[in-house]
Design a protein around this motif. Structure first.
Motif, PDB file in Angstrom:
ATOM      1  N   GLN A   1      77.202  43.606 164.375  1.00 47.53           N
ATOM      2  CA  GLN A   1      77.241  42.324 165.097  1.00 47.53           C
ATOM      3  C   GLN A   1      76.020  42.229 166.005  1.00 47.53           C
ATOM      4  O   GLN A   1      75.519  41.148 166.264  1.00 47.53           O
TER       5      GLN A   1
ATOM      6  N   ASP B   1      79.097  47.696 164.152  1.00 46.71           N
ATOM      7  CA  ASP B   1      79.597  46.818 163.086  1.00 46.71           C
ATOM      8  C   ASP B   1      78.542  45.800 162.661  1.00 46.71           C
ATOM      9  O   ASP B   1      78.850  44.839 161.973  1.00 46.71           O
TER      10      ASP B   1
ATOM     11  N   ARG C   1      74.532  36.545 167.917  1.00 50.65           N
ATOM     12  CA  ARG C   1      75.457  37.601 167.523  1.00 50.65           C
ATOM     13  C   ARG C   1      75.940  37.330 166.109  1.00 50.65           C
ATOM     14  O   ARG C   1      76.454  36.258 165.807  1.00 50.65           O
TER      15      ARG C   1
ATOM     16  N   ARG D   1      80.797  40.346 162.033  1.00 50.33           N
ATOM     17  CA  ARG D   1      81.073  41.740 161.673  1.00 50.33           C
ATOM     18  C   ARG D   1      80.735  41.950 160.198  1.00 50.33           C
ATOM     19  O   ARG D   1      81.113  41.139 159.360  1.00 50.33           O
TER      20      ARG D   1
ATOM     21  N   ASP E   1      76.588  48.134 169.080  1.00 49.82           N
ATOM     22  CA  ASP E   1      77.852  48.295 168.359  1.00 49.82           C
ATOM     23  C   ASP E   1      77.574  48.720 166.929  1.00 49.82           C
ATOM     24  O   ASP E   1      76.503  48.458 166.388  1.00 49.82           O
TER      25      ASP E   1
HETATM   26 MG    MG Z   1      82.244  43.834 166.795  1.00 51.99          MG
END
Ligand code: MG
Ligand code: UDP
Length: 334
Positions: A97, A95, A195, A198, A93
């Motif tokens: 994350q 962002d 994780r 963001r 991803d």
């Molecule tokens: Mg995300």
């Protein structure tokens, strides 16, 4: 070994510089190469493309692809898979994350002889409500799906070229990539990875989009919801036979007729409800069949910027032709 990192971006103006810097640093630390970062701009309207195209002109590792509009996260990933050229592909991803710093760890496991190494999320940073929804969804889909979908595994993963080739060969238009990835097979393993939060901006997944993704996953990998109608129907018939037998026996033996206007209304409402629900379930499948037979491209490319191959010549190749991609398959110029 050449690594391609595939990243979808939708209005990630605030993250992009940090994302490219951190990913670039990680790639620099991995021997082999030249590695590449394939960024798909999924119809951003916040200046992400300007930043991205600038980065692609400056940095030969960055491949920038802009889609003609917002096609969605999964479609953007599919686009990225059609553009990556490395022998090892990382889906990530945009962002932050999914921490790029985890790539060497994924790579290490990959070298033990796996084709897919996916990150299993530990310690999600989302709110309690969203976390419970995720938990419920993964429990449900692992119960229903016809492939063994690993719990808590998102899109963040590292795959071999042959898995990527198989993925791009699948013709499904409503794509639930993490499911397709499992479906492809070969040797797969999960690695627990924390994780992060963001880095900047807001999640692009509204509750409605999340629900749609969940439905795409369930309906693409299970026909149990339709079978449930058959099972429920069977149970209902058995129950009604038992009630009928009881009524006859009560009349013959005790001369008592069962009463109950309320019971009648309640059971009618119940069965009208279940019938409508299953009509809806069948409708979901029909809707998906309709989407698939229309055979529209999964995404349309507006523009690409990358350095010309062979890699190190560092001359720019910019193309503004519209490329429609049919299914997950080959590129088809219009
Ligand atoms: Mg995300
Ligand atoms: N994304 C995208 N197209 C979309 C929605 C999201 O390319 O229509 C990208 C987004 O820029 C991010 C990634 O997909 O890089 C994951 O999205 P997000 O972080 O918003 O989802 P979440 O992590 O909240 O599930």
């Amino acid at each position: 070994m050449r690594i391609s990192v595939a990243i979808p971006l939708y209005n990630e103006h605030g993250v992009l510089p940090e994302l490219l810097a951190r990913t670039g640093r990680v790639l620099d630390s991995i021997p082999g190469g030249p590695h590449e970062i394939v960024c798909i701009d999924d119809g951003s309207v916040d200046g992400t493309w300007e930043l991205l195209s600038e980065a692609a002109r400056r940095d030969p590792r960055v491949v920038a692809v802009s889609l003609s509009r917002n096609f969605g996260h999964q479609a953007a990933f599919s686009a990225a898979l059609d553009y990556v050229s490395g022998g090892v592909v990382v889906l990530m991803d945009g962002d932050l994350q999914d921490p790029p710093e985890a790539i060497p760890q994924l790579l290490e496991t990959f070298r033990e002889g796996y084709d897919v190494v996916y990150a299993v999320r530990v310690k999600r940073k989302e709110g309690l409500l969203l976390r419970s929804c995720y938990y419920l969804f993964y429990a449900l889909i692992s119960l229903l799906a016809n492939v063994r979908l690993p719990r808590g595994a998102g899109d963040f993963c590292l795959m071999s070229r042959r898995v990527v080739d198989e993925l791009t060969r699948t013709q499904e238009r409503l794509r639930y990539l993490r499911g397709l990835r499992t479906w492809v097979g070969f040797r797969q393993i999960g690695v627990p990875i924390e994780r992060a939060q963001r880095y900047s901006g807001k999640s692009k997944y509204s509750p409605r989009r999340l629900l749609k993704l969940a439905f795409d996953g369930i309906f693409a990998f299970s026909i149990v919801p339709i079978r449930a109608a058959t099972m429920l129907g069977g149970i209902t018939i058995l129950v009604s036979i038992a009630v009928a037998a009881y009524s006859v026996a009560a009349k013959l033996l005790f001369d008592r007729s069962p009463q109950g206007f309320t019971a009648l209304i309640v059971s009618m409402a119940f069965f009208a409800g279940t019938q409508l629900v299953f009509l809806g379930v069948i409708g979901e499948y029909i809707g998906r069949i309709y989407e698939e037979v229309k055979a529209r491209p999964v995404y349309i490319v507006k523009e690409t910027i990358r350095s010309r191959r062979p890699w190190m010549q560092n001359t720019l190749e910019e193309s503004a032709t519209c490329i429609a991609v049919t299914g997950g398959g080959g590129l088809e110029r219009r």
